[in-house]
Design an enzyme around this catalytic site. Structure first.
Site: not given
Ligand code: DMJ
Length: 565
Positions: A198, A202, A330, A467
């Site tokens: 995270e 971010r 994912d 997404e």
């Molecule tokens: C984000 O923090 C990023 O896109 C992550 O890869 C997946 N989830 C959230 C947004 O939904």
């Protein structure tokens, strides 16, 4: 001055010539027919008006591309002076549903909103920012309903995550405040456990991206300090990183709730660490993440598909773990393709693993609904034994990634798959009275139900996720098809209607009931970093406002440059 005796003679001569010229002109004019005369007059008028028009246009361009004064060193754009006066007109257009009319013609690509839809998104950003500033400044997330905040890591996530969005939107004042906070208050020397993935996507990704745009060394300095504090995560027996680390003690550890790291988490940090090595010339960051990729490349998979947990000590996948393109799986697939692109398509195994995984998806996870045949990506439970017709909203990033692959020369067959899944994702929005998708949708593929899709009460929340909008933007950039803009606009209106509150935007608990959406009092940083950024880019008249041949976009929508190797 000495007087010349021939001066008056010269003047006399000039006057004579002048008189003869005029006489000649008058005679020539009189000889012309009526039609010839009117042709000549019209042409003269046309030439004069074009001259005036171009003169005006150049003057306008000069206003908006004026050089920044030295004391505004960190300024990101000159203010478009007309924008204030245009506000009222824009609002009227928006109310009437007249959108995408041009409001100005700046030359530089990040000069601010051009279309009215972009302006509406920039206004949404400003609204969210205002609430965050008032009630959550310096904290991770705004809680807009209780007028308070929440701290996950204590790193001012919303600020750092939004820097490049503000840059792209040309929001100069907000950008200045944010930069100032980073300079004086962003502190990594804190006794807190943070999640490697995270914080990488971010914070590290946010800092690197804005460093590339602004060339402001402050951001690079901060990125290096953060990455150095995160590096001990990789000092496991296997080289697979631990999921968490204390930023002060620099002690890494597995998550509190499990002995394993998540597969998508350990494979979605490579773009950022590699980029830092390329900028600094220090290979240690790239080395650490390349090693992870190579270990995972060598592990056995199910036709390219990976279980969602991996152990940092053994370096092995957890047997019988779920296989999914939703949570914890994912972005493993996303970063295979994006790493191949980032490294100038020179590392073959990224491409090969990606192609194999898409084959695996089509073989094991892709199904169609009844009665309408919508394509969806389900999950495999118990190490691949049982199929579950469940798709997280998170999976809706896939069409964008598939399209990006085709754009980079991979098999055209992926395009159809991208369109099919995009269509199903759109349906997850369109089928709800709020025009907002739920977090999770189930699909009817064996005729057990009369409807194609259904949503369980506990899955009906919407966290303002990006997404699907992300995929729309990829498709729009690569096709220029404005249908994708129309879809995005409908969803944006859903956000405006059901998630906008006095102090910002909030996640909601129920997309299935327009009369009671149950606000959840949380505005995640990805709403500003991703959702609004992708909407803004989607509504640009220029599909390549942010060019996919120049940038590879990390999992949190932070653009990073593409290298040649
Ligand atoms: C984000 O923090 C990023 O896109 C992550 O890869 C997946 N989830 C959230 C947004 O939904």
């Amino acid at each position: 001055m000495v007087e010349n005796k021939y001066d008056h003679l010269t003047i006399d001569l000039d006057t004579q010539i002048d008189k003869r010229r005029k006489l000649y002109l008058r005679r020539t004019w009189n000889k012309l027919s009526k039609c010839q005369k009117s042709c000549l007059i019209t042409t003269t008028i046309l030439i004069c008006s074009s001259f005036l028009y171009f003169f005006h246009l150049n003057k306008h361009t000069a206003i908006i591309s004026v050089k920044e004064p030295e004391d505004q060193k960190y300024s990101i754009k000159s203010i478009i002076k007309e924008s204030k006066q245009l506000d009222d007109v824009n609002n009227i257009y928006l109310k009437q549903g007249i959108v995408n009319t041009e409001i100005s013609k700046p030359q530089n690509r990040f000069e601010g909103p051009i279309t009215l839809k972009q302006k509406a998104v920039a206004d949404a950003f400003k609204h969210a920012w205002k609430g965050y500033k008032k009630f959550a400044w310096g904290h991770d997330h705004l809680k807009p309903i209780s007028e308070s905040y929440s701290d996950w890591f204590g790193l001012g996530l919303t600020i750092v995550d939004s820097l490049d969005t503000m840059f792209i939107m040309g929001l100069e004042d907000e950008y200045r405040e944010a930069r100032d906070w980073v300079e004086h208050h962003l502190n990594f020397d804190i006794n807190r456990d943070v999640n490697l993935f995270e914080v990488t996507i971010r914070v590290l990704g946010g800092l690197l991206s804005i460093y590339h745009f602004s060339k402001d060394d402050l951001f690079l300095k901060k990125a290096i300090e953060l990455a150095d504090r995160l590096l001990p995560c990789f000092a496991s027996e296997s080289g697979i990183p631990y999921s968490d680390i204390n930023l002060f003690t620099r002690k890494p550890h597995a998550p509190k709730w499990s002995p394993d790291s998540s597969t998508s988490e350990v494979t979605t940090i490579q773009l950022e660490f590699r980029d830092l090595s390329r900028i600094t010339g220090d290979p240690k960051y790239e080395y650490a993440v390349d090693r992870v990729s190579r270990i995972i490349h060598k592990l056995e998979k199910k036709d390219g598909l990976v279980p969602i947990f991996i152990n940092a000590n053994t370096g092995q996948f957890r047997s019988y773990a779920t296989i999914t393109l939703g949570a914890r799986g994912d972005s493993y697939y996303e970063y295979l393709l994006k790493q191949w692109i980032q490294t100038g398509k020179t590392v073959d195994y990224f491409k090969e693993d990606y192609l194999e995984s898409i084959e695996g998806i089509q073989k094991h996870l892709l199904r169609r609904t009844q009665p309408n045949g919508y394509a969806f990506i389900g999950e495999l439970l118990g190490g691949g034994k049982d199929f579950k017709p469940k798709m997280d909203h998170l999976t809706c990033y896939l069409p964008g990634t598939l399209a990006l692959g085709v754009h980079n020369g991979l098999t055209n067959n992926h395009w159809k798959l991208a369109e099919d899944i995009l269509d199903s994702c759109y349906q997850t929005y369109a089928m709800q009275p709020t025009f907002l998708a739920p977090e999770i949708t189930y699909f009817n593929f064996q005729g057990e139900n009369s409807k194609d899709m259904y949503v369980k009460p506990n899955d009906a929340h919407n966290l303002l996720r990006p997404e699907f909008i992300e995929s729309l933007w990829y498709m729009y950039q690569l096709t220029s098809n404005t249908t994708y803009q129309d879809w995005g606009w409908k969803i944006f209106q859903g956000f405006e209607k059901y998630t906008k509150v006095v102090n910002g935007y909030t996640s909601i608990g129920n997309v299935r009931n327009a009369a009671n959406v149950r606000p959840k009092d949380m505005m995640e940083s990805f709403f500003l970093s991703e959702t609004l950024k992708y909407l803004y880019l989607l509504f640009s008249d220029n599909p390549k406002l942010l060019n996919l041949d120049e940038y590879v976009i990390n999992s949190e929508a932070h653009p990073l440059p593409i290298y040649s190797t």
